[in-house]
Write an enzyme that holds these catalytic residues in place. Structure first.
Site, PDB file in Angstrom:
ATOM      1  CB  CYS A 119       8.798  -7.465   5.574  1.00  0.00           C
ATOM      2  SG  CYS A 119       7.731  -6.085   4.900  1.00  0.00           S
ATOM      3  CD  GLU A 149       6.725  -8.674   2.253  1.00  0.00           C
ATOM      4  OE1 GLU A 149       6.171  -7.845   1.910  1.00  0.00           O
ATOM      5  OE2 GLU A 149       7.960  -9.255   1.817  1.00  0.00           O
ATOM      6  CB  CYS A 164      12.244  -5.058   2.682  1.00  0.00           C
ATOM      7  SG  CYS A 164      10.977  -4.639   3.871  1.00  0.00           S
ATOM      8  CB  ILE A 212      -0.730  -0.027   1.265  1.00  0.00           C
ATOM      9  CG1 ILE A 212      -1.682  -1.172   1.400  1.00  0.00           C
ATOM     10  CG2 ILE A 212      -1.786   1.146   1.134  1.00  0.00           C
ATOM     11  CD1 ILE A 212      -2.478  -1.484   2.666  1.00  0.00           C
ATOM     12  CB  CYS A 249       5.946  -4.405   2.690  1.00  0.00           C
ATOM     13  SG  CYS A 249       7.575  -3.416   2.414  1.00  0.00           S
TER      14      CYS A 249
HETATM   15 ZN    ZN Z   1       8.826  -5.366   3.416  1.00  0.00          ZN
END
Ligand code: ZN
Length: 130
Positions: free
Chosen positions: A93, A55, A90, A43, A53
């Protein structure tokens, strides 16, 4: 739950991606220990640093519904509708996942299955503050 099916759910979750700035759609499908799947998408925001993210969207949805134990997460991302290349999580996350998951969390990507410890072998956690 077959991990291949979980990856298919991640691709489906990417359909809801709000990625008008990057054009890169990401979906995640998080499998709880109870067998419930929470899907999330990336988003974006005009104030880029507020982007979330896929996740973390999935994790926050699950935790807000009372689920805090997870066995696997599938992640799929694409800028052109081709989800055949892996979309690696990333660092942010991975840190959020590590709050709720042990080293054995399965991370399902287009190129195979990994464990959380493959990406984040050492991390800051609750024990780090003792
Ligand atoms: Zn992430």
């Amino acid at each position: 739950m077959e991990h291949r099916e979980l990856l298919a759910q991640a691709v489906k979750a990417a359909e809801m991606s709000y990625s008008k700035y990057s054009g890169f759609s990401v979906g995640a499908a998080l499998l709880t220990a109870e067998g419930v799947i929470f899907k999330g998408c990336n988003i974006e925001n005009a104030s880029f640093s507020l982007t979330n993210c896929a996740e973390r969207t999935a994790v926050f949805k699950a935790v807000s519904e009372g689920y805090t134990k997870f066995s696997a997460i599938a992640i799929a991302g694409s800028g052109d509708g081709d989800f055949s290349k892996p979309c690696y999580p990333c660092g942010a996350c991975l840190q959020v996942l590590s709050e709720f998951c042990g080293d054995d969390l399965v991370i399902v990507l287009a190129d195979g299955e990994y464990r959380l410890s493959d990406f984040l072998p050492k991390r800051f956690c609750e024990d780090s503050m003792k």
